[in-house]
Design a protein around this motif. Structure first.
Motif, PDB file in Angstrom:
ATOM      1  N   GLN A  12      -1.547  95.841 -41.421  1.00 19.33           N
ATOM      2  CA  GLN A  12      -0.305  94.995 -41.131  1.00 19.33           C
ATOM      3  C   GLN A  12       1.040  95.152 -41.837  1.00 19.33           C
ATOM      4  O   GLN A  12       2.065  95.415 -41.038  1.00 19.33           O
ATOM      5  N   LYS A  13       0.821  95.863 -43.121  1.00 21.00           N
ATOM      6  CA  LYS A  13       1.813  96.299 -43.820  1.00 21.00           C
ATOM      7  C   LYS A  13       2.755  97.561 -43.114  1.00 21.00           C
ATOM      8  O   LYS A  13       3.788  97.624 -42.732  1.00 21.00           O
ATOM      9  N   LEU A  14       1.804  98.429 -42.498  1.00 21.05           N
ATOM     10  CA  LEU A  14       2.163  99.594 -42.010  1.00 21.05           C
ATOM     11  C   LEU A  14       2.804  99.244 -40.460  1.00 21.05           C
ATOM     12  O   LEU A  14       3.871  99.707 -40.205  1.00 21.05           O
ATOM     13  N   SER A  15       2.140  98.416 -39.936  1.00 20.13           N
ATOM     14  CA  SER A  15       2.754  97.682 -38.699  1.00 20.13           C
ATOM     15  C   SER A  15       4.217  97.159 -38.776  1.00 20.13           C
ATOM     16  O   SER A  15       5.027  97.487 -38.001  1.00 20.13           O
ATOM     17  N   ASP A  16       4.216  96.442 -39.983  1.00 19.49           N
ATOM     18  CA  ASP A  16       5.761  95.938 -40.038  1.00 19.49           C
ATOM     19  C   ASP A  16       6.695  96.870 -40.321  1.00 19.49           C
ATOM     20  O   ASP A  16       7.965  96.748 -40.141  1.00 19.49           O
ATOM     21  N   GLN A  17       6.180  97.827 -41.056  1.00 19.36           N
ATOM     22  CA  GLN A  17       7.295  99.065 -41.381  1.00 19.36           C
ATOM     23  C   GLN A  17       7.550  99.942 -40.186  1.00 19.36           C
ATOM     24  O   GLN A  17       8.824 100.226 -40.147  1.00 19.36           O
ATOM     25  N   ILE A  18       6.733 100.038 -39.261  1.00 17.22           N
ATOM     26  CA  ILE A  18       6.906 100.860 -37.984  1.00 17.22           C
ATOM     27  C   ILE A  18       7.834 100.068 -37.244  1.00 17.22           C
ATOM     28  O   ILE A  18       8.738 100.526 -36.706  1.00 17.22           O
ATOM     29  N   LYS A  19       7.523  98.523 -37.221  1.00 15.67           N
ATOM     30  CA  LYS A  19       8.618  97.792 -36.424  1.00 15.67           C
ATOM     31  C   LYS A  19      10.321  97.907 -36.872  1.00 15.67           C
ATOM     32  O   LYS A  19      11.078  97.513 -36.166  1.00 15.67           O
ATOM     33  N   GLN A  20      10.259  98.397 -38.157  1.00 10.77           N
ATOM     34  CA  GLN A  20      11.569  98.343 -38.646  1.00 10.77           C
ATOM     35  C   GLN A  20      12.417  99.808 -38.421  1.00 10.77           C
ATOM     36  O   GLN A  20      13.600  99.903 -38.729  1.00 10.77           O
ATOM     37  N   LEU A  21      11.449 100.839 -38.093  1.00 15.61           N
ATOM     38  CA  LEU A  21      12.000 102.171 -38.002  1.00 15.61           C
ATOM     39  C   LEU A  21      12.998 101.934 -36.627  1.00 15.61           C
ATOM     40  O   LEU A  21      12.860 101.306 -35.664  1.00 15.61           O
ATOM     41  N   ASP A  22      14.199 102.943 -36.958  1.00  7.60           N
ATOM     42  CA  ASP A  22      15.244 102.685 -36.018  1.00  7.60           C
ATOM     43  C   ASP A  22      14.801 103.070 -34.475  1.00  7.60           C
ATOM     44  O   ASP A  22      15.243 102.444 -33.390  1.00  7.60           O
ATOM     45  N   THR A  23      13.987 104.051 -34.521  1.00  7.36           N
ATOM     46  CA  THR A  23      13.528 104.557 -33.020  1.00  7.36           C
ATOM     47  C   THR A  23      12.772 103.257 -32.234  1.00  7.36           C
ATOM     48  O   THR A  23      12.868 103.151 -31.137  1.00  7.36           O
ATOM     49  N   VAL A  24      12.125 102.694 -33.136  1.00  4.58           N
ATOM     50  CA  VAL A  24      11.116 101.554 -32.462  1.00  4.58           C
ATOM     51  C   VAL A  24      12.095 100.297 -32.209  1.00  4.58           C
ATOM     52  O   VAL A  24      11.884  99.709 -31.164  1.00  4.58           O
ATOM     53  N   LYS A  25      13.010  99.905 -33.095  1.00  7.30           N
ATOM     54  CA  LYS A  25      14.134  99.059 -32.688  1.00  7.30           C
ATOM     55  C   LYS A  25      14.820  99.323 -31.608  1.00  7.30           C
ATOM     56  O   LYS A  25      15.269  98.196 -30.772  1.00  7.30           O
ATOM     57  N   TYR A  26      15.374 100.512 -31.458  1.00  8.72           N
ATOM     58  CA  TYR A  26      16.026 100.850 -30.176  1.00  8.72           C
ATOM     59  C   TYR A  26      15.396 100.840 -28.798  1.00  8.72           C
ATOM     60  O   TYR A  26      15.884 100.150 -27.951  1.00  8.72           O
ATOM     61  N   TYR A  27      13.933 101.349 -28.871  1.00  4.13           N
ATOM     62  CA  TYR A  27      13.503 101.029 -27.807  1.00  4.13           C
ATOM     63  C   TYR A  27      13.047  99.402 -27.480  1.00  4.13           C
ATOM     64  O   TYR A  27      13.191  99.089 -26.361  1.00  4.13           O
ATOM     65  N   GLN A  28      12.792  98.606 -28.508  1.00  5.71           N
ATOM     66  CA  GLN A  28      12.522  97.054 -28.212  1.00  5.71           C
ATOM     67  C   GLN A  28      13.823  96.711 -27.761  1.00  5.71           C
ATOM     68  O   GLN A  28      13.785  95.732 -26.594  1.00  5.71           O
ATOM     69  N   ARG A  29      15.146  96.873 -27.984  1.00  5.56           N
ATOM     70  CA  ARG A  29      16.267  96.503 -27.765  1.00  5.56           C
ATOM     71  C   ARG A  29      16.524  96.802 -26.268  1.00  5.56           C
ATOM     72  O   ARG A  29      16.821  96.063 -25.484  1.00  5.56           O
ATOM     73  N   VAL A  30      16.396  98.121 -25.855  1.00  5.37           N
ATOM     74  CA  VAL A  30      16.467  98.460 -24.347  1.00  5.37           C
ATOM     75  C   VAL A  30      15.382  97.803 -23.523  1.00  5.37           C
ATOM     76  O   VAL A  30      15.964  97.459 -22.510  1.00  5.37           O
ATOM     77  N   GLU A  31      14.209  97.682 -23.925  1.00 10.63           N
ATOM     78  CA  GLU A  31      13.040  96.846 -23.282  1.00 10.63           C
ATOM     79  C   GLU A  31      13.622  95.585 -22.975  1.00 10.63           C
ATOM     80  O   GLU A  31      13.625  95.216 -21.826  1.00 10.63           O
TER      81      GLU A  31
END
Length: 118
Positions: A12-31
């Protein structure tokens, strides 16, 4: 030895860290932008409906109607693909997938190396 709850907590901690990565944030924003675009939403609904219809036409051997249906599907797909936000979404999705795949491969390599050391 680690217990299941400890491993799940770390996951869960790793999942939370992944969600904070710029690449993932950008993908979520565009989605989110894609899902808020009513034209894309309408075209996607129409596309799905026509794809189902096309499968039925093909299954019943209605070749000419199937060909027309496939042409209509291609036109809708072209409209969707022509939108800059769709191109941006696909690129962001690819970048996020590549990043996650790299992370999975790294973890697998480390687990395999640890296992071989035993």
């Amino acid at each position: 030895m680690y217990e299941k709850k400890d491993i799940l907590a770390q996951a869960q901690k790793l999942s939370d860290q992944i969600k904070q990565l710029d690449t993932v944030k950008y993908y979520q924003r565009v989605e989110t932008q894609i899902h808020r675009n009513h034209h894309i939403d309408e075209w996607m609904s129409d596309l799905k409906q026509r794809q189902k219809q096309s499968v039925n036409l093909q299954n019943y051997g209605k070749i000419e109607a199937y060909k027309r249906s496939e042409a209509e599907i291609a036109q809708i797909q072209e409209k969707i693909d022509a939108l800059p936000i769709v191109t941006e979404f696909r690129e962001a999705q690819s970048d996020a997938n590549d990043l996650l795949q790299m992370m999975i491969n790294t973890m697998a390599d480390r687990l395999n190396a640890a296992h071989q050391d035993q």
